[in-house]
Motif scaffolding. Structure first.
Motif, short mmCIF file in Angstrom:
data_model
loop_
_atom_site.label_atom_id
_atom_site.label_comp_id
_atom_site.label_asym_id
_atom_site.label_seq_id
_atom_site.Cartn_x
_atom_site.Cartn_y
_atom_site.Cartn_z
N GLU A 346 0.34 0.59 -5.67
CA GLU A 346 0.35 1.06 -4.28
C GLU A 346 0.67 2.54 -4.21
O GLU A 346 0.07 3.29 -3.44
CB GLU A 346 1.42 0.28 -3.49
N SER A 350 -1.70 5.45 -2.61
CA SER A 350 -1.35 6.25 -1.45
C SER A 350 -1.34 7.74 -1.80
O SER A 350 -1.67 8.57 -0.96
CB SER A 350 -0.02 5.80 -0.84
N GLY B 17 2.81 0.72 0.01
CA GLY B 17 2.06 1.95 -0.21
C GLY B 17 2.15 2.98 0.91
O GLY B 17 1.32 3.86 1.01
N SER B 400 0.42 -3.48 7.46
CA SER B 400 0.03 -2.36 6.60
C SER B 400 -0.48 -1.17 7.40
O SER B 400 -0.80 -0.14 6.83
CB SER B 400 -1.03 -2.82 5.60
#
Lengths: 369, 507
Positions: A346, A350, B17, B400
């Motif tokens: 992740e 990002s 994330g 998300s």
């Protein structure tokens, strides 16, 4: 839009996680077999291939899977409403008791007899499974604790009922033999496959439609995901939760009845027959998706049968599979298992996105949001 | 002056994330008031949580007095002399001021001595010039006193660096002024203060230096004296924000909502609504102003049936709905947006489309109670497009998305039902400026379409920009009703919010 088509391993993260958990625990079991067995390779071979070698082994797996599937489906409906209620165990045992009572104490023609006894077991099972929630609501006792307590209570209630009213005198402990009108007939000659298998297939379809396609299932899932939100949009969450418990318990009770009149000639469950932990494992391995429950149940049943074949041919304790199950549950249930892997992925993603956005902003000359 | 605290290339990526801070570097000098400004969601709070040891950093370094430090919990930060006042106070409501001050203090005696504790508290308050009642329970204190108690807690533990996370958000203009005087005194006594805000006039007034954050990155550190409010604003958002909208003048229509003599007491027996009556019409936005905790939430919850009033009645289109269930109220045509979107505004682990259909499930049912997949898909796609929700597709987990996009999805859900009355509780809290102005336009569109809107907000600019009428709530009463056709004066609102002025029974 192109990004969407790109293969992303993280889309399959939960499936991969479960597979890795299974592989790790299998490897651990193999290591243990190497330590304790004189003929480890033979033992492992028997365990993994044994069930596939004979027709009897194969059908054994399906028979074993049937109660697991019923329990897991029952848990699927009741747990997804957001409460950890495992009262299904009591529903299952009492389902078998009720079925025996109806088989022995009521006279009815074939077909109708089975329908009545399975329905009765379902209704009682459903009511039993709502008890922990109802009592929990008024006493503020944790429903899980109540459920475990009730499982124990109903085991003794069932045992007492069989001992008092259905017991055959003399010989080994057990009820009278069921009449033919109460038993589920054989499906395939030479095996113990019975019509319960067909009922099970219908139940699988029913649960998939109920949970994934119907508006009731949607309400159950919404309540499970965020009860405050469900309440806020006007769903009567208490009714939804209790409804889910009843349906779950109904399936559990039905499962108990079908197991009893399908597999056995008379009631002989003198010790507590518990499928709830195995059912929970199946439900979890299926990633809470009823569609995968038959597959994971068959897998667990396969390991069980394999372990028994191994113990007969290589003289190892079949309980080694319980060890395997324990490890799988531990790994699948622990959120942190493979967590860093996911986290790193992740983070990488990002950072990439941030870089892309920067480049884009630079191209456009800055000051736009 | 030396750098007391220095951050080098700090990056923080949250679970899922979310990139909250990206290569942030900035330094704080000893004895200054350092303001950290940025839009909501720019990463200010995350940065502060990192400094206070509440969040771990993904990469980067923190130096304190030239030495690298690693905080694994806020205990470490406190040990290094860093204290923080959170946006939501970390006090025990049922304890007194003195008990809260002593709680968790390492020098506290094993057996507490009530009298000594109160004396000690009063001594500390006197030393720093705070006025607080050490005997009063926190739940009976006003916001401003709670905040002072929080600051005292930090000072009492010997901290030299104080972090204040949006301290003025809950204060009236007058209370803010008082806080600033205290902060300047603290600075003179050698304290270092890090001050987070997105109110530029305050920052300009109080700080020595300013660091601007924009979407997780620093836009530089400036001396306050050298930079104008416009410049800061440009750095923060890339354009000047103005909540100036062209509102079509409308004559309000029939009465939609009326409440009569609502009363409510909370579980501690504090009166939250005191004989509150109001009415709301079609084509009208009624704004509710007030310092948080003066009964606004209770009012909203009683109208939407999430809470039952002690006495009083609620009427919708002339019908008594006081005792109806939440679902009944919604079906009659009252849609609402809750204050806290993650608590009861959405189901984080479900998809956007599953969240979007939640308000009116029955319209997606077929005859046999099954959900119509195609209708859901088309409806979700349409709403995602119409409300500009940035997402991969309608099946993405709503959790998300960014806060602004989650809020847009919630607004899409509530504004697309056939409801005639919309109850909005802090509809733009904590989201980016682009989403705020988008939602504002949608609210005005709804008004033009003939709906009645009750808007509760702690952002006075938002109320002044949108509302036709502003009601001010103080201690469960409406103390002022102001026509907002010509813009209301913010200072005057402040006087009513504080309870200094009161229009009395005339309201």
């Amino acid at each position: 839009m192109n990004e969407q088509k790109k293969f992303d391993i993280m889309n399959y993260f939960s499936a991969i996680r479960i597979l890795i958990a299974i592989v790790i625990s299998l490897l651990l079991v193999f290591v243990i077999i190497f330590f304790v067995s004189d003929q480890p390779v033979y033992a492992i071979f028997k365990m993994m291939v044994g069930p596939l070698q004979t027709k009897r082994g194969l059908f054994n797996v399906l028979e074993r899977a049937t109660p697991l599937i019923f329990t897991a489906l029952a848990l699927n409906v009741s747990l997804r409403s957001g409460v950890f209620n495992i009262g299904v165990d009591g529903s299952f045992y009492m389902g078998a008791v009720i079925a025996s009572a109806f088989a022995l104490q009521v006279n009815m023609p074939n077909v109708i007899h089975q329908i009545v006894l399975i329905t009765a077991a379902g209704i009682i099972g459903g009511l039993i499974n709502t008890l922990p929630i109802m009592i929990g609501k008024y006493t503020k006792i944790d429903p899980t604790v109540l459920a475990i307590m009730f499982n124990s209570i109903f085991y003794f209630v069932g045992l007492a009922y069989v001992s008092a009213f259905l017991l055959q005198k003399g010989g080994s402990w057990g009820s009278y033999y069921f009449p033919d009108s109460a038993r589920l007939g054989n499906l395939i000659r030479g095996t113990s496959m019975h019509w319960g298998f067909v009922i099970m297939l219908f139940t699988i379809v029913f649960v998939i439609v109920l949970m994934e396609k119907s508006s009731f299932g949607y309400k159950v899932r919404l309540t499970g995901a965020n009860p405050n939100f469900a309440k806020y949009v006007g769903i009567k969450t208490v009714l939804v939760v209790i409804g889910a418990q009843f349906i779950g318990g109904f399936i559990g009770g039905m499962g108990g009845a079908i197991e009893m009149v399908g597999m056995y000639k008379r009631f002989q469950w003198q010790s507590q027959v518990s499928y709830v932990w195995d059912g929970l494992l199946v439900h979890m391995l299926a990633n809470e998706n009823p569609f995968f429950i038959p597959i994971t149940a068959i897998f667990i049943a396969y390991l069980r049968v394999g372990a028994e074949i191994m113990s007969r041919s290589a003289r190892l304790d079949p309980e080694i599979v319980a060890f395997l199950q324990g490890i799988v549950i531990l790994l699948v249930a622990s959120e942190r298992f493979l967590y860093t892997f996911k986290k790193r992925h992740e983070q990488k993603l990002s950072l990439q996105q941030a870089k892309k956005a920067e480049e884009k902003a630079a191209l456009e000359g800055g000051n736009s949001i | 002056m030396d750098n007391l605290l220095e951050l080098k290339n700090v990056t923080k990526i949250y679970e899922g994330g979310v990139l909250a801070n990206h290569n942030i570097s900035f330094s704080v000098r000893e004895g200054e008031i350092h303001a950290l400004v940025g839009e909501n969601g720019a990463g200010k709070s995350t940065l502060m949580k990192i400094l206070y040891g509440m969040e771990s950093i993904t990469s980067g370094q923190i130096f304190l007095r030239g030495k690298e430090v690693k905080f694994s919990s806020s205990k470490d930060a406190i040990a290094h002399g860093i204290g923080m006042v959170h946006q939501h106070f970390m006090l025990v409501d049922s304890f007194t001021g003195a008990e809260n001050l002593m709680l968790g203090y390492s020098g506290a005696r094993f057996f507490s001595n009530k009298k000594a504790d109160i004396e000690e508290t009063n001594a500390v308050a006197k030393k720093y010039g705070f006025v607080i009642d050490a005997r009063r329970r926190v739940r009976d204190m006003g916001v401003s006193m709670k905040q002072k108690l929080e600051i005292m807690k930090i000072l009492y533990r010997g901290s030299k660096i104080i972090i204040l996370d949006e301290p003025t958000a809950v204060l009236t203009p007058q209370e803010t002024e008082e806080l600033f005087e205290r902060l300047i005194e603290l600075k003179k006594s050698g304290m270092t203060i890090i001050f987070i805000s997105h109110k530029l006039n305050e920052v300009k007034r109080i700080s020595d230096r300013i660091t601007v954050l924009k979407s997780g990155k620093t836009m530089g550190t400036y001396n306050t004296a050298d930079i104008s409010e416009e410049d800061i604003s440009n750095l923060m958002v890339g354009r000047v924000i103005s909540f100036e909208y062209d509102k079509t003048p409308l004559v309000s229509g029939k009465e939609l909502l009326r409440t009569e003599h609502l009363k409510y007491k909370d579980m501690f027996g504090v009166i939250k609504l005191n004989d509150l009556s109001l009415s709301l019409h079609e084509k009208e936005i009624v704004g509710i102003a007030g310092v948080e905790g003066n009964g606004q939430n209770e009012l909203v919850e009683i109208i939407t049936a999430n809470l039952r009033a002690l006495s009083g009645k609620v009427f919708y289109k002339g019908e008594d709905i006081t005792d109806k269930s939440i679902g009944d109220v919604r079906r009659r045509g009252i849609a609402s947006i809750p204050e806290d979107r993650m608590f009861n505004g959405c189901a984080g682990n479900m998809s956007i489309s599953e969240n979007i259909i939640a308000a009116d499930i029955s319209t997606f049912e077929d005859k046999n109670k099954l959900l119509n997949k195609n209708r859901i898909k088309n409806y979700s796609k349409e709403l995602i497009k119409k409300f500009e929700v940035k997402t991969k597709d309608e099946n993405q987990m709503i959790k998300s998305l960014s806060g602004g996009n989650i809020q847009k999805a919630i607004v899409a859900r509530e504004f697309s039902t056939s409801s005639d009355l919309l109850i909005l509780n802090q509809p733009t809290r904590g989201i980016d400026i682009g989403s705020i102005s988008f939602i504002h336009h949608k609210i005005l569109e709804m008004r033009d379409a003939g709906k009645g809107i009750l808007l509760v907000s702690s952002d006075l600019n938002e109320l002044i920009a949108l509302a036709d009428r502003i009601l001010v709530m103080y201690k469960g009463r409406i103390v002022a009703s102001m026509d907002n056709k010509t813009k209301v004066n913010e200072q005057e609102l402040g006087l009513y919010m504080l309870g200094i002025k009161d229009q009395g029974e005339a309201v």
